[in-house]
Design a protein around this motif. Sequence first.
Motif, PDB file in Angstrom:
ATOM      1  N   ALA A 206       0.832  -1.208   0.000  1.00  0.00           N
ATOM      2  CA  ALA A 206       0.000   0.000   0.000  1.00  0.00           C
ATOM      3  C   ALA A 206       0.865   1.257   0.000  1.00  0.00           C
ATOM      4  N   LEU A 207       1.940   1.240   0.801  1.00  0.00           N
ATOM      5  CA  LEU A 207       2.834   2.405   0.849  1.00  0.00           C
ATOM      6  C   LEU A 207       3.481   2.654  -0.505  1.00  0.00           C
ATOM      7  N   VAL A 208       3.971   1.577  -1.125  1.00  0.00           N
ATOM      8  CA  VAL A 208       4.613   1.704  -2.435  1.00  0.00           C
ATOM      9  C   VAL A 208       3.593   2.123  -3.487  1.00  0.00           C
ATOM     10  N   PHE A 209       2.389   1.538  -3.425  1.00  0.00           N
ATOM     11  CA  PHE A 209       1.359   1.859  -4.410  1.00  0.00           C
ATOM     12  C   PHE A 209       1.045   3.354  -4.409  1.00  0.00           C
ATOM     13  N   PHE A 210       0.826   3.929  -3.241  1.00  0.00           N
ATOM     14  CA  PHE A 210       0.474   5.354  -3.199  1.00  0.00           C
ATOM     15  C   PHE A 210       1.655   6.231  -3.593  1.00  0.00           C
ATOM     16  N   HIS A 211       2.872   5.800  -3.252  1.00  0.00           N
ATOM     17  CA  HIS A 211       4.053   6.553  -3.674  1.00  0.00           C
ATOM     18  C   HIS A 211       4.142   6.597  -5.202  1.00  0.00           C
ATOM     19  N   GLU A 212       4.035   5.433  -5.821  1.00  0.00           N
ATOM     20  CA  GLU A 212       4.126   5.372  -7.280  1.00  0.00           C
ATOM     21  C   GLU A 212       2.908   6.009  -7.943  1.00  0.00           C
ATOM     22  N   LEU A 213       1.750   5.945  -7.278  1.00  0.00           N
ATOM     23  CA  LEU A 213       0.553   6.585  -7.827  1.00  0.00           C
ATOM     24  C   LEU A 213       0.761   8.083  -7.960  1.00  0.00           C
TER      25      LEU A 213
ATOM     26  N   LEU B 190       5.099   4.667   8.848  1.00  0.00           N
ATOM     27  CA  LEU B 190       5.999   4.173   7.809  1.00  0.00           C
ATOM     28  C   LEU B 190       5.841   4.969   6.517  1.00  0.00           C
ATOM     29  N   SER B 191       4.622   5.383   6.224  1.00  0.00           N
ATOM     30  CA  SER B 191       4.381   6.173   5.010  1.00  0.00           C
ATOM     31  C   SER B 191       5.102   7.515   5.095  1.00  0.00           C
ATOM     32  N   VAL B 192       5.024   8.154   6.257  1.00  0.00           N
ATOM     33  CA  VAL B 192       5.758   9.406   6.468  1.00  0.00           C
ATOM     34  C   VAL B 192       7.256   9.162   6.322  1.00  0.00           C
ATOM     35  N   ASN B 193       7.730   8.080   6.919  1.00  0.00           N
ATOM     36  CA  ASN B 193       9.154   7.740   6.850  1.00  0.00           C
ATOM     37  C   ASN B 193       9.605   7.514   5.406  1.00  0.00           C
ATOM     38  N   LEU B 194       8.791   6.785   4.636  1.00  0.00           N
ATOM     39  CA  LEU B 194       9.118   6.532   3.229  1.00  0.00           C
ATOM     40  C   LEU B 194       9.181   7.830   2.442  1.00  0.00           C
ATOM     41  N   GLY B 195       8.228   8.730   2.707  1.00  0.00           N
ATOM     42  CA  GLY B 195       8.230  10.010   2.011  1.00  0.00           C
ATOM     43  C   GLY B 195       9.476  10.824   2.309  1.00  0.00           C
ATOM     44  N   ILE B 196       9.871  10.875   3.576  1.00  0.00           N
ATOM     45  CA  ILE B 196      11.050  11.658   3.962  1.00  0.00           C
ATOM     46  C   ILE B 196      12.323  11.035   3.404  1.00  0.00           C
ATOM     47  N   MET B 197      12.450   9.716   3.511  1.00  0.00           N
ATOM     48  CA  MET B 197      13.657   9.053   3.002  1.00  0.00           C
ATOM     49  C   MET B 197      13.843   9.318   1.512  1.00  0.00           C
ATOM     50  N   ASN B 198      12.725   9.342   0.784  1.00  0.00           N
ATOM     51  CA  ASN B 198      12.816   9.577  -0.659  1.00  0.00           C
ATOM     52  C   ASN B 198      13.117  11.031  -0.998  1.00  0.00           C
ATOM     53  N   LEU B 199      12.907  11.940  -0.059  1.00  0.00           N
ATOM     54  CA  LEU B 199      13.200  13.351  -0.310  1.00  0.00           C
ATOM     55  C   LEU B 199      14.635  13.733   0.045  1.00  0.00           C
TER      56      LEU B 199
ATOM     57  N   ARG C 177       8.602  18.280 -14.491  1.00  0.00           N
ATOM     58  CA  ARG C 177       9.454  17.166 -14.066  1.00  0.00           C
ATOM     59  C   ARG C 177       9.618  17.147 -12.545  1.00  0.00           C
ATOM     60  N   THR C 178       9.792  18.344 -11.965  1.00  0.00           N
ATOM     61  CA  THR C 178       9.944  18.433 -10.511  1.00  0.00           C
ATOM     62  C   THR C 178       8.686  17.948  -9.798  1.00  0.00           C
ATOM     63  N   LEU C 179       7.521  18.386 -10.262  1.00  0.00           N
ATOM     64  CA  LEU C 179       6.268  17.977  -9.636  1.00  0.00           C
ATOM     65  C   LEU C 179       6.046  16.472  -9.776  1.00  0.00           C
ATOM     66  N   THR C 180       6.419  15.926 -10.925  1.00  0.00           N
ATOM     67  CA  THR C 180       6.242  14.484 -11.152  1.00  0.00           C
ATOM     68  C   THR C 180       7.067  13.669 -10.170  1.00  0.00           C
ATOM     69  N   ILE C 181       8.297  14.089  -9.917  1.00  0.00           N
ATOM     70  CA  ILE C 181       9.156  13.359  -8.983  1.00  0.00           C
ATOM     71  C   ILE C 181       8.752  13.632  -7.537  1.00  0.00           C
ATOM     72  N   PHE C 182       8.414  14.876  -7.219  1.00  0.00           N
ATOM     73  CA  PHE C 182       8.035  15.224  -5.851  1.00  0.00           C
ATOM     74  C   PHE C 182       6.709  14.583  -5.444  1.00  0.00           C
ATOM     75  N   ALA C 183       5.866  14.266  -6.426  1.00  0.00           N
ATOM     76  CA  ALA C 183       4.524  13.746  -6.129  1.00  0.00           C
ATOM     77  C   ALA C 183       4.563  12.414  -5.384  1.00  0.00           C
ATOM     78  N   GLY C 184       5.610  11.612  -5.583  1.00  0.00           N
ATOM     79  CA  GLY C 184       5.701  10.334  -4.889  1.00  0.00           C
ATOM     80  C   GLY C 184       5.740  10.517  -3.378  1.00  0.00           C
ATOM     81  N   PRO C 185       6.749  11.228  -2.846  1.00  0.00           N
ATOM     82  CA  PRO C 185       6.763  11.504  -1.405  1.00  0.00           C
ATOM     83  C   PRO C 185       5.526  12.261  -0.929  1.00  0.00           C
ATOM     84  N   LEU C 186       5.038  13.198  -1.743  1.00  0.00           N
ATOM     85  CA  LEU C 186       3.841  13.955  -1.358  1.00  0.00           C
ATOM     86  C   LEU C 186       2.672  13.019  -1.094  1.00  0.00           C
ATOM     87  N   PHE C 187       2.480  12.028  -1.936  1.00  0.00           N
ATOM     88  CA  PHE C 187       1.366  11.101  -1.754  1.00  0.00           C
ATOM     89  C   PHE C 187       1.559  10.231  -0.512  1.00  0.00           C
ATOM     90  N   ASN C 188       2.807   9.976  -0.121  1.00  0.00           N
ATOM     91  CA  ASN C 188       3.035   9.257   1.134  1.00  0.00           C
ATOM     92  C   ASN C 188       2.576  10.090   2.331  1.00  0.00           C
TER      93      ASN C 188
END
Length: 419
Positions: free
Chosen positions: A16-23, A352-361, A172-183
């Motif tokens: 679920a965490l990965v799905f929303f990140h990639e979504l 964990l979702s918050v953690n995933l978002g921060i780690m990816n940023l 391009r920036t919004l597309t990449i930033f959107a992953g952590p944002l969705f987390n």
Amino acid sequence: MSTLSTVIAFILLFGALVFFHELGHFLFAKKAGILCREFAIGFGPKVFAFKKNETVYTIRLLPLGGYVRMAGEDPELIELKPGLRVGLILDENEVVQKIIINQKSKYPNARIVEIERADIEKDLFIQGIEEEEDERSKVYKVDPKAVLVDNGIESQIAPLDRQFASKSLLARTLTIFAGPLFNFLLAVVVYIIIGLLQGVPSDEAKLGVITEDGAAIEAGLQEGDIVHSIDGEKVTKWAEIVEIVRDNPGETLTFQVERNGDVLDVDVVPNDVEGQGKIGVYAPMDKSFVDAIAYGFTETWFWIKTIFIILGDLVTGGFTIDALGGPVAIYASTEMVAESGIFNLLRWGAMLSVNLGIMNLLPIPALDGGRLTFFAIEALRGKPVSKEKEGFVHLIGFSLLMLLMILVTWNDIQRFFLK
């Protein structure tokens, strides 16, 4: 909790965490007009796949990540060089819909053409000589959504305007930033759901759920009792009740409570638990919609701040790498949390979702933060860093990241299985 149940809980939670990140990546890429070739959950061999419109949706064997494969991020398909013989499937307007590289015999209606010139990224044409016709060269217009067929595998072509690199820096920036944002948004939504279903802790001077084996139930206190005073000391907040009870283990306290309009005096003797008083009462819970919304944002923000504090301690030496946890630690913790109830599992997933978002940023090469760093450099210098240099940095970063993952995983194995 059985091993199978833990495995299922872990896969569903991490998936679920990965799905929303990639979504997040996927939706913003589609909004920018980027061709998304694949939306994948997991890595390795395909377990399940289906295609809808332009995108293949896949679930892969190893549930430890995912990706959105966007056109232009990898070398584009096959180069149509002069002298190459291909089969062309045309529509009624003589526009190319399919370009067959191999196995042309399987397409009896295809026109076999020897290519003289071709451009399927910018000008979208193929010029060549058709077999069984005169030797005159002919130009065929290529549909922007035409498909290349190589050994039976179909891949849609990607004109330049559908490729990631052709989009504006902002897109391009919004597309990449959107992953952590969705987390982060996922965490907010999960905490809101918890607030609506379980309630939000309130600071009212009111008793919440009473445990079955505590001093409160023995004394006759009930859930919903409003506490006016304790031993004559007026209280107006839950925190004040907690402080008085905590500081008086084993001492008789007289609670003056209001119940159904009546005022009662109830004597309670807090149990002594490691030197602190406990009476077995939880904080009151508020299930209002407004409070649940506020809880979603405040709890998410709390974990964002907490994780950054931990990262700061890691840099300054107050937090060692041995204390870090990887997939094995997450698996073991998920088992323990799942046993304590669905709401704790939801809280664990949100954290964990918050953690995933921060780690990816974080500005680590190969992660979203590393790519955003290169976009920041591009904005400052007015032109992008060459693909070769950026690719080399991401390769080094990915290698170091994998080394760190191996180290953390080995620490986890020693911690949980080799004690």
